[in-house]
Enzyme design. Structure first.
Site, PDB file in Angstrom:
ATOM      1  N   ARG A   1      -2.675 114.814 -29.556  1.00 27.81           N
ATOM      2  CA  ARG A   1      -1.379 114.236 -29.928  1.00 27.81           C
ATOM      3  C   ARG A   1      -1.555 112.936 -30.722  1.00 27.81           C
ATOM      4  NH1 ARG A   1       1.559 113.838 -24.262  1.00 27.81           N
ATOM      5  NH2 ARG A   1      -0.556 113.200 -23.736  1.00 27.81           N
TER       6      ARG A   1
ATOM      7  N   ASP B   1      -2.483 107.542 -20.998  1.00 25.92           N
ATOM      8  CA  ASP B   1      -1.573 108.548 -21.535  1.00 25.92           C
ATOM      9  C   ASP B   1      -0.555 107.880 -22.468  1.00 25.92           C
ATOM     10  OD1 ASP B   1      -0.339 110.991 -21.976  1.00 25.92           O
ATOM     11  OD2 ASP B   1       0.835 110.947 -20.127  1.00 25.92           O
TER      12      ASP B   1
ATOM     13  N   GLU C   1      14.412 113.102 -20.674  1.00 30.59           N
ATOM     14  CA  GLU C   1      13.374 113.856 -21.353  1.00 30.59           C
ATOM     15  C   GLU C   1      13.024 115.085 -20.533  1.00 30.59           C
ATOM     16  OE1 GLU C   1       8.912 114.535 -22.639  1.00 30.59           O
ATOM     17  OE2 GLU C   1       9.489 113.609 -20.759  1.00 30.59           O
TER      18      GLU C   1
ATOM     19  N   ASP D   1      11.553 109.566 -18.223  1.00 31.89           N
ATOM     20  CA  ASP D   1      10.442 110.404 -18.663  1.00 31.89           C
ATOM     21  C   ASP D   1      10.179 111.553 -17.703  1.00 31.89           C
ATOM     22  OD1 ASP D   1       7.911 110.547 -20.399  1.00 31.89           O
ATOM     23  OD2 ASP D   1       7.082 110.480 -18.384  1.00 31.89           O
TER      24      ASP D   1
ATOM     25  N   HIS E   1       6.305 111.832 -30.419  1.00 32.89           N
ATOM     26  CA  HIS E   1       4.907 111.500 -30.150  1.00 32.89           C
ATOM     27  C   HIS E   1       4.176 112.621 -29.420  1.00 32.89           C
ATOM     28  CE1 HIS E   1       6.945 110.849 -26.451  1.00 32.89           C
ATOM     29  NE2 HIS E   1       5.812 110.727 -25.809  1.00 32.89           N
ATOM     30  N   ASP E   2       4.933 113.612 -28.920  1.00 36.46           N
ATOM     31  CA  ASP E   2       4.290 114.696 -28.170  1.00 36.46           C
ATOM     32  C   ASP E   2       4.031 115.896 -29.066  1.00 36.46           C
ATOM     33  OD1 ASP E   2       3.880 113.528 -25.682  1.00 36.46           O
ATOM     34  OD2 ASP E   2       5.940 113.937 -25.043  1.00 36.46           O
TER      35      ASP E   2
ATOM     36  N   ARG F   1      15.024 105.685 -21.226  1.00 31.29           N
ATOM     37  CA  ARG F   1      14.513 107.037 -21.455  1.00 31.29           C
ATOM     38  C   ARG F   1      13.770 107.456 -20.195  1.00 31.29           C
ATOM     39  NH1 ARG F   1       9.694 109.459 -22.354  1.00 31.29           N
ATOM     40  NH2 ARG F   1       9.486 111.151 -23.843  1.00 31.29           N
TER      41      ARG F   1
ATOM     42  N   HIS G   1       6.021 109.770 -11.974  1.00 33.28           N
ATOM     43  CA  HIS G   1       4.730 109.350 -11.446  1.00 33.28           C
ATOM     44  C   HIS G   1       4.480 107.883 -11.756  1.00 33.28           C
ATOM     45  CE1 HIS G   1       4.369 111.426 -15.383  1.00 33.28           C
ATOM     46  NE2 HIS G   1       3.821 110.280 -15.738  1.00 33.28           N
TER      47      HIS G   1
ATOM     48  N   GLN H   1      -2.181 109.882 -12.894  1.00 29.33           N
ATOM     49  CA  GLN H   1      -0.724 109.795 -12.763  1.00 29.33           C
ATOM     50  C   GLN H   1      -0.295 110.500 -11.473  1.00 29.33           C
ATOM     51  OE1 GLN H   1      -0.489 111.448 -16.785  1.00 29.33           O
ATOM     52  NE2 GLN H   1       0.871 109.780 -17.399  1.00 29.33           N
TER      53      GLN H   1
HETATM   54  C1  GLC Z   1       5.362 119.335 -21.865  1.00 29.79           C
HETATM   55  C2  GLC Z   1       6.140 118.738 -20.742  1.00 29.79           C
HETATM   56  C3  GLC Z   1       6.522 117.362 -21.110  1.00 29.79           C
HETATM   57  C4  GLC Z   1       5.276 116.613 -21.472  1.00 29.79           C
HETATM   58  C5  GLC Z   1       4.572 117.237 -22.612  1.00 29.79           C
HETATM   59  C6  GLC Z   1       3.299 116.508 -22.896  1.00 29.79           C
HETATM   60  O1  GLC Z   1       6.177 119.523 -22.960  1.00 29.79           O
HETATM   61  O2  GLC Z   1       7.292 119.500 -20.446  1.00 29.79           O
HETATM   62  O3  GLC Z   1       7.178 116.745 -20.054  1.00 29.79           O
HETATM   63  O4  GLC Z   1       5.522 115.342 -21.847  1.00 29.79           O
HETATM   64  O5  GLC Z   1       4.291 118.534 -22.259  1.00 29.79           O
HETATM   65  O6  GLC Z   1       2.933 116.671 -24.237  1.00 29.79           O
HETATM   66  C1  GLC Z   2       6.370 112.450 -21.178  1.00 29.16           C
HETATM   67  C2  GLC Z   2       5.774 111.794 -22.396  1.00 29.16           C
HETATM   68  C3  GLC Z   2       4.374 112.277 -22.616  1.00 29.16           C
HETATM   69  C4  GLC Z   2       3.567 112.039 -21.371  1.00 29.16           C
HETATM   70  C5  GLC Z   2       4.235 112.665 -20.149  1.00 29.16           C
HETATM   71  C6  GLC Z   2       3.618 112.210 -18.884  1.00 29.16           C
HETATM   72  O1  GLC Z   2       6.679 113.760 -21.359  1.00 29.16           O
HETATM   73  O2  GLC Z   2       6.585 112.053 -23.516  1.00 29.16           O
HETATM   74  O3  GLC Z   2       3.803 111.636 -23.705  1.00 29.16           O
HETATM   75  O4  GLC Z   2       2.303 112.604 -21.523  1.00 29.16           O
HETATM   76  O5  GLC Z   2       5.579 112.298 -20.052  1.00 29.16           O
HETATM   77  O6  GLC Z   2       4.021 110.904 -18.565  1.00 29.16           O
END
Ligand code: GLC
Ligand code: GLC
Length: 628
Positions: free
Chosen positions: A505, A125, A310, A268, A380-381, A266, A168, A236
């Site tokens: 992504r 991931d 986040e 997560d 990045h998301d 950060r 996780h 995860q």
């Molecule tokens: C959603 C979740 C975020 C996660 C993302 C993955 O926005 O709230 O935590 O990282 O999806 O793209």
């Molecule tokens: C966060 C990251 C995302 C990831 C998710 C799970 O939201 O930004 O890229 O997939 O967490 O760890």
């Protein structure tokens, strides 16, 4: 001598403990006080904090002191962030050292190295599936390399941000492996069930983060006879934060990383940290108690460090991550301004900023205490359309209708759309469709170049520059996502990588184009234009004290749906920021601007007078001005 120094350091620790204890223990009492081992846990935590302080290198203790004296260090207008994957930007950590001149040239003072701790092998991931929090990803280098980068950044006055995944671990983490072998103490680190009944009950109210490639929130492992909570991917495993041992271990990890020279942690996916039957298991009150307690631990043992949270959630749900009510000023120092990002894209598609002004003006206070936003246009998301039905209705829009429109617009299927994105995790059950795509591609550059349409190329460039001017002035730390300063397009090569092909992504996680970067100061390519403009924006931002993140942001209504306006409420007088979200000229009465406190028609961004005609301010397509 040494003894005296030690006792002085002990005294500092005691003072810090005394200062933050009231923020720490009441949270932990409420979360864990009823458990039999609680007094021992308290002693262990106290010991862990003291040990971390003892291990803290002298130069970081000096930084602690410096930031005690300048608690607003992260709110200053010179703060500007850059976010990248180490391998995609520079190959390795040693490679990063060679790229710091480039970042300094752009005006960057804060560097986010995307996940750099040791991930599980194979699909991880993007590194968010961590198997060892105390080791660096061997593909990037060693802990010694990491510390070298941290020191090099510090020497240049740049801060270092890294990810700490709290929700996780990888199923290959040592704790998870012990749990899988049947060790009860480690099984209690995760959420493991002997039968599917409880998971099924929880599932009724849960949402799916990856409905497409990782449906459901639990995974059954017949070989160990357990159903394991896996909100994200199968690999995860969600941590059980109701277990104080998890809290203790994460605090030790957090401070270990802090002592290697990290400035910003950060945190997560924090929304998911606490589970409660019958809810979405997101943003439960206990999440905020945990985050306040973690923050207090940093303040005690590594006070130079701040926390970026986040939580990609709706506006009302997001604000508490910056501290509200009992947590005011005590939770995150930074949180992603997801709503600003979503509203930027929404207004760009509709050429109408009224929903943006409504959402940002209604749900967010003008000022925050001891906290500010991480402002961004892309990360990045994916982009999820976090626009509530109520907010849409306030503008006579249908929530589902508007969200569907935005997906259609940004995947390019809506007639006349300039965007070239792609869908992410379409969920037929909810109708939810998220979007992937690079800033440049979503802003129209990919299509315009393909069509060889010079006028459209220019509009796309202007959209990007407006976006960067918006995040640089709104209030917070602007985060530039790698490649956006050079208008990098979508990267379709992820289809050819077996561990990436399922996850769109990766389309907006390209390799850095250093050839393009080398030509950034020459010519008029879109890359050079966007680079030059972004650099200029950050330069001007540093020169405008009124953009300090501690000053309020007041959303204004200017009767021109195409123009988004806000005032930064500096004590020396407001800075009036205007953004034209359309490809047409817009005109605003000068008298209106004066009423908002803009005494001079001088644009601080271009450092030139604004154009006025017959008492009207003329704003060209996608104009951005900062009026004093
Ligand atoms: C959603 C979740 C975020 C996660 C993302 C993955 O926005 O709230 O935590 O990282 O999806 O793209
Ligand atoms: C966060 C990251 C995302 C990831 C998710 C799970 O939201 O930004 O890229 O997939 O967490 O760890």
């Amino acid at each position: 001598m040494a003894k005296a120094a030690n006792s002085f350091e002990d005294e500092i620790f005691a003072l810090r403990m005394e200062r933050s204890a009231p923020d720490l223990w009441p949270m932990l009492d409420a979360l864990y006080g009823h458990l039999p081992g609680y007094p021992q846990f308290q002693r262990d935590l106290q010991k862990a904090l003291a040990a971390a302080w003892k291990d803290r290198p002298d130069d970081l203790k000096r930084l602690d002191l410096k930031r005690d004296l300048e608690p607003d260090w992260f709110q200053r207008p010179e703060m500007a962030g850059y976010v990248f994957y180490i391998d995609r930007f520079a190959g390795t950590l040693q490679g990063v050292l060679d790229k710091l001149d480039y970042l300094q040239d752009l005006g960057i003072t804060y560097v986010h190295l995307m996940p750099c701790l040791k991930p599980r092998p194979g699909d991880s991931d993007g590194g968010y599936s961590v198997m060892d929090y105390r080791k660096i990803n061997p593909a990037y280098g060693t802990m010694a390399d990491f510390e070298e980068v941290a020191a090099a950044l510090r020497a240049r006055g740049m801060s270092l941000c890294i990810d700490l995944v709290l929700n996780h671990t990888a199923k290959e983490h040592a704790w998870a492996k012990k749990a899988a072998k049947g060790d009860a103490a480690y099984q209690a680190f995760y959420l493991m069930f002997d039968s599917p009944e409880l998971p099924d009950l929880y599932e009724r109210s849960l949402v799916e983060v990856f409905p497409d490639h990782a449906p459901g929130n639990f995974t059954h492992y017949p070989e160990i006879g357990k159903w394991v909570w896996t909100t994200f991917n199968e690999h995860q495993w969600d941590l059980n934060w109701a277990n104080p041992q998890v809290f203790l271990e994460i605090v030790k990890t957090m401070l270990f990383l802090a002592n290697r020279g990290v400035d910003v942690l950060r945190l997560d996916a924090v929304a998911f940290m606490w589970k409660r039957m019958g809810t979405r298991c997101q943003s439960e009150p206990e999440v905020h108690m945990l985050l306040q307690a973690l923050r207090a631990c940093s303040r005690i043992a590594a006070p130079a460090v701040i926390h970026l949270e986040e939580a990609i959630v709706s506006p009302a749900e997001m604000l508490p991550y910056l501290g509200r009510g009992q947590h005011d000023g005590k939770e995150g120092n930074l949180a992603y301004h997801n709503s600003l990002m979503v509203q930027f894209w929404s207004a760009l598609a509709t050429r109408d900023t009224r929903l943006m002004a409504h959402v940002l003006g209604t749900h967010f206070p003008e000022t925050l205490r001891n906290a500010t936003y991480a402002t961004y246009i892309r990360c990045h998301d994916d982009i999820g359309w976090a626009v509530t039905d109520e907010d849409a209705a306030a503008l006579n829009l249908s929530g589902p209708g508007h969200r569907a429109f935005l997906s259609d617009f940004y995947d390019g299927s809506f007639p006349g759309s300039f965007a070239r994105g792609t869908l992410f995790q379409e969920n037929p059950a909810t109708g939810d469709k998220r979007i992937s795509g690079s800033f440049a591609a979503l802003a129209g550059l990919e299509q315009a170049l393909e069509q060889g349409n010079a006028a459209e190329v220019d509009l796309a460039v202007q959209r990007m520059v407006m976006g960067h001017a918006l995040i640089a002035s709104f209030g917070g730390i602007p985060l530039i996502y790698m490649g956006d300063e050079l208008a990098l397009l979508n990267d379709h090569s992820y289809h050819d990588r077996p561990d990436h092909a399922h996850d769109s992504r990766w389309i907006h996680r390209p390799m850095m184009d250093w050839d393009l970067a080398a030509q950034r100061h020459a010519g008029t390519s879109p890359a050079a234009q966007v680079f030059w403009a972004t650099r200029h924006i950050l330069q001007r931002r540093r020169a405008v004290p009124g953009l300090h993140a501690g000053y309020g942001t007041r959303i204004l209504h200017c009767d021109q749906p195409g123009v988004f306006a806000f005032a930064r409420l500096a004590p020396t007088g407001p800075v009036l920021c205007l953004f034209n979200f359309t490809e047409n000229w817009q005109h605003l009465p000068e008298s209106w601007a004066r009423m908002q406190g803009a005494g001079q028609m001088h644009d601080l961004l271009s450092d030139h007078p604004v154009e006025t005609h017959g008492g009207m301010i003329a704003l060209p397509p996608y104009a951005r001005v900062w009026l004093i």
